[in-house]
Design a protein around this motif. Sequence first.
Motif, PDB file in Angstrom:
ATOM      1  N   LYS A  41      30.736  37.468  49.592  1.00 29.41           N
ATOM      2  CA  LYS A  41      31.655  38.094  48.649  1.00 29.41           C
ATOM      3  C   LYS A  41      32.793  37.137  48.309  1.00 29.41           C
ATOM      4  N   PRO A  42      33.105  36.993  47.029  1.00 34.59           N
ATOM      5  CA  PRO A  42      34.255  36.163  46.667  1.00 34.59           C
ATOM      6  C   PRO A  42      35.560  36.854  47.033  1.00 34.59           C
ATOM      7  N   ARG A  43      36.533  36.061  47.451  1.00 30.83           N
ATOM      8  CA  ARG A  43      37.890  36.571  47.696  1.00 30.83           C
ATOM      9  C   ARG A  43      38.682  36.408  46.402  1.00 30.83           C
ATOM     10  N   ILE A  44      39.387  37.466  46.004  1.00 34.62           N
ATOM     11  CA  ILE A  44      40.017  37.439  44.694  1.00 34.62           C
ATOM     12  C   ILE A  44      41.395  38.096  44.742  1.00 34.62           C
ATOM     13  N   ILE A  45      42.338  37.486  44.034  1.00 30.59           N
ATOM     14  CA  ILE A  45      43.667  38.041  43.831  1.00 30.59           C
ATOM     15  C   ILE A  45      43.942  38.022  42.336  1.00 30.59           C
ATOM     16  N   ASN A  46      44.316  39.163  41.778  1.00 29.43           N
ATOM     17  CA  ASN A  46      44.656  39.235  40.355  1.00 29.43           C
ATOM     18  C   ASN A  46      46.158  39.241  40.167  1.00 29.43           C
ATOM     19  N   THR A  47      46.640  38.482  39.202  1.00 26.23           N
ATOM     20  CA  THR A  47      48.001  38.673  38.714  1.00 26.23           C
ATOM     21  C   THR A  47      47.877  39.110  37.258  1.00 26.23           C
ATOM     22  N   THR A  48      48.527  40.209  36.917  1.00 25.08           N
ATOM     23  CA  THR A  48      48.335  40.798  35.600  1.00 25.08           C
ATOM     24  C   THR A  48      49.658  41.191  34.962  1.00 25.08           C
ATOM     25  N   ASP A  49      49.807  40.863  33.683  1.00 25.16           N
ATOM     26  CA  ASP A  49      51.013  41.262  32.936  1.00 25.16           C
ATOM     27  C   ASP A  49      50.778  42.623  32.283  1.00 25.16           C
ATOM     28  N   LEU A  50      50.442  43.603  33.094  1.00 28.86           N
ATOM     29  CA  LEU A  50      50.176  44.963  32.606  1.00 28.86           C
ATOM     30  C   LEU A  50      51.286  45.435  31.672  1.00 28.86           C
ATOM     31  N   GLY A  51      50.865  45.994  30.553  1.00 29.74           N
ATOM     32  CA  GLY A  51      51.819  46.511  29.582  1.00 29.74           C
ATOM     33  C   GLY A  51      52.025  45.614  28.389  1.00 29.74           C
ATOM     34  N   ALA A  52      51.608  44.357  28.506  1.00 31.41           N
ATOM     35  CA  ALA A  52      51.746  43.456  27.363  1.00 31.41           C
ATOM     36  C   ALA A  52      50.748  43.812  26.276  1.00 31.41           C
ATOM     37  N   ASP A  53      49.555  44.215  26.684  1.00 27.01           N
ATOM     38  CA  ASP A  53      48.449  44.523  25.781  1.00 27.01           C
ATOM     39  C   ASP A  53      47.549  45.496  26.539  1.00 27.01           C
ATOM     40  N   PRO A  54      46.956  46.477  25.890  1.00 26.75           N
ATOM     41  CA  PRO A  54      46.084  47.417  26.600  1.00 26.75           C
ATOM     42  C   PRO A  54      44.889  46.760  27.290  1.00 26.75           C
ATOM     43  N   ASP A  55      44.580  45.525  26.911  1.00 24.19           N
ATOM     44  CA  ASP A  55      43.360  44.912  27.443  1.00 24.19           C
ATOM     45  C   ASP A  55      43.425  44.669  28.947  1.00 24.19           C
ATOM     46  N   ASP A  56      44.625  44.517  29.523  1.00 23.90           N
ATOM     47  CA  ASP A  56      44.719  44.361  30.979  1.00 23.90           C
ATOM     48  C   ASP A  56      44.253  45.625  31.686  1.00 23.90           C
ATOM     49  N   LYS A  57      44.630  46.784  31.149  1.00 25.67           N
ATOM     50  CA  LYS A  57      44.163  48.045  31.733  1.00 25.67           C
ATOM     51  C   LYS A  57      42.646  48.156  31.612  1.00 25.67           C
ATOM     52  N   GLN A  58      42.117  47.746  30.464  1.00 26.19           N
ATOM     53  CA  GLN A  58      40.673  47.794  30.273  1.00 26.19           C
ATOM     54  C   GLN A  58      39.944  46.935  31.305  1.00 26.19           C
ATOM     55  N   SER A  59      40.411  45.695  31.465  1.00 23.02           N
ATOM     56  CA  SER A  59      39.774  44.790  32.422  1.00 23.02           C
ATOM     57  C   SER A  59      39.887  45.323  33.839  1.00 23.02           C
ATOM     58  N   MET A  60      41.011  45.964  34.152  1.00 20.35           N
ATOM     59  CA  MET A  60      41.199  46.503  35.493  1.00 20.35           C
ATOM     60  C   MET A  60      40.230  47.642  35.776  1.00 20.35           C
ATOM     61  N   VAL A  61      39.944  48.468  34.781  1.00 25.37           N
ATOM     62  CA  VAL A  61      38.969  49.536  34.985  1.00 25.37           C
ATOM     63  C   VAL A  61      37.602  48.950  35.297  1.00 25.37           C
ATOM     64  N   SER A  66      33.633  47.731  39.768  1.00 21.03           N
ATOM     65  CA  SER A  66      32.836  46.626  40.321  1.00 21.03           C
ATOM     66  C   SER A  66      33.404  46.148  41.655  1.00 21.03           C
ATOM     67  N   ALA A  67      34.359  46.884  42.209  1.00 22.90           N
ATOM     68  CA  ALA A  67      35.139  46.389  43.340  1.00 22.90           C
ATOM     69  C   ALA A  67      34.319  46.174  44.606  1.00 22.90           C
ATOM     70  N   ASN A  68      33.157  46.798  44.701  1.00 24.60           N
ATOM     71  CA  ASN A  68      32.317  46.591  45.879  1.00 24.60           C
ATOM     72  C   ASN A  68      31.745  45.189  45.942  1.00 24.60           C
ATOM     73  N   GLU A  69      31.756  44.470  44.823  1.00 35.11           N
ATOM     74  CA  GLU A  69      31.156  43.134  44.766  1.00 35.11           C
ATOM     75  C   GLU A  69      32.110  42.037  45.224  1.00 35.11           C
ATOM     76  N   PHE A  70      33.383  42.374  45.424  1.00 34.17           N
ATOM     77  CA  PHE A  70      34.394  41.379  45.752  1.00 34.17           C
ATOM     78  C   PHE A  70      35.176  41.799  46.987  1.00 34.17           C
ATOM     79  N   ASP A  71      35.832  40.840  47.600  1.00 29.12           N
ATOM     80  CA  ASP A  71      36.898  41.146  48.545  1.00 29.12           C
ATOM     81  C   ASP A  71      38.206  40.969  47.786  1.00 29.12           C
ATOM     82  N   ILE A  72      38.704  42.067  47.235  1.00 26.32           N
ATOM     83  CA  ILE A  72      39.953  42.017  46.477  1.00 26.32           C
ATOM     84  C   ILE A  72      41.103  42.015  47.478  1.00 26.32           C
ATOM     85  N   GLU A  73      41.918  40.967  47.441  1.00 22.43           N
ATOM     86  CA  GLU A  73      42.981  40.818  48.436  1.00 22.43           C
ATOM     87  C   GLU A  73      44.373  40.923  47.828  1.00 22.43           C
ATOM     88  N   GLY A  74      44.451  41.135  46.522  1.00 23.07           N
ATOM     89  CA  GLY A  74      45.754  41.309  45.915  1.00 23.07           C
ATOM     90  C   GLY A  74      45.642  41.795  44.483  1.00 23.07           C
TER      91      GLY A  74
END
Length: 457
Positions: A41-61, A66-74
């Motif tokens: 599993k890849p280890r992943i940390i996202n930094t997101t400027d939520l609120g700048a454009d609706p597309d960040d919310k879309q990508s987050m959904v 898909s969260a079972n495929e990653f080790d989300i650490e941030g």
Amino acid sequence: MLRIKIKYLLIFLIVFSITVSCKSIVEEKEQNSTSEVSYIKPRIINTTDLGADPDDKQSMVRQLVSANEFDIEGLIVATGCWRKTQSSTEMLDTLVNAYEAVYPNLKVHAEGYPTPEYLRSISVMGQDEYGMGDVGTGKDSPGSELIIKAVDKDDPRPVWVMGWGGMNTVAQAIWKVRETRSSAELEKFLTKLRLFDILGQGDSGAWIAKNFPDVFYIRATGVYGWQPPKNGDYQRSDIQSHGPLGAVYPDTKYATEGDTPAFMHIYPNGLNDPEQIDQGGWGGRFSFIKKEGIRSMSCVEKENETKYDPYYMYGNTSEGSEAIKRWSEAYNNDFAARMDWSITNDYSDANHHPLPVLNGDQTRQVMKIKAAPGSTVALSAAGSSDPDGNTISYSWSFYDEPSSYDGPVKIQNSSSHSATVEIPEDAGNKSIHVILEVHDDGEPNLYAYRRVIISVN
């Protein structure tokens, strides 16, 4: 007395036989279970400027289903040139709350989904002001500290830090390590970082690339054109209509899911090794020849980056977003199926991915084979299966762009579970990439992959 001894001997033999058989069945189940999840599993940390454009919310959904495929650490709320200040994780919390509502359903369909409580524990604020102006003494944030802690873990896997906005939170982490540790410790820290920057949305990326030229840094600019039609039927019917997560997937304002290629690049679906950025996958294809001065979006004043010239980053190959779009049916259907998972707790009510096998290998790793010019290479997907009992179709194809061999390659029986690759006579010292694509006939069709790289002597 002899009869009694024989009787007890027979009982012993029967019990022993049953015990061995049961042990064999258990071991076989354990072996099969291991093979189904036999990938890193890849280890992943996202930094997101939520609120700048609706597309960040879309990508987050999409990432949450898909969260079972990653080790989300941030999950870090940060800034960018389109949103130069942030004050809270409120928008992120709303998305995690929606995930919590569907979590009981999701975990019916696949193992490995993180708990909502865990996601809340890693949902933090990063830099709350813009660019390099918010990097330096006294600028540490929960996000920058989280990045340092993740990289410092006793875990050999690299940490992929994704910039859906600006990169100043990871810049602060690097700045602090440089200021507080030895040169050797800084180098060790940097070697575990993998930075993936969508479009450049601040001057901090250029600062990182300039001051730490050996850092692994991708700036993706080919992030438009791969998406389904804007606010079309797919978005309405397959995503937004599906329960709590669909309800927080907003309409597209500018471009749909502009940040999704960041985590799609490391999606462990058997298609590519994300460390080998020129292989190509759901997140695009990138060149190992670093490019000078890949500029940020128009919202970043040019002089903010030009003062760091020359700086070098990995960038998209000439295919741009076409390197993503070639897999469009697969990643669109993957998202749609996962949204189906989110609204039912009955496994049989949704489709699930087939499990490909390549020459007996059940992992998701890229396979490497050596061959001689003029020879043939036998490839087999025998043993591939579908958890829903659906019919499986096979496709073997030559992937030209990442291959160093530039001529045609013939594949016999390319739509069968077993195929033969004919190695051209003039392919000496070249590589040939072959993709096995397996898909089922469920609704929607779901795809899985394996890649073979044939090194010709």
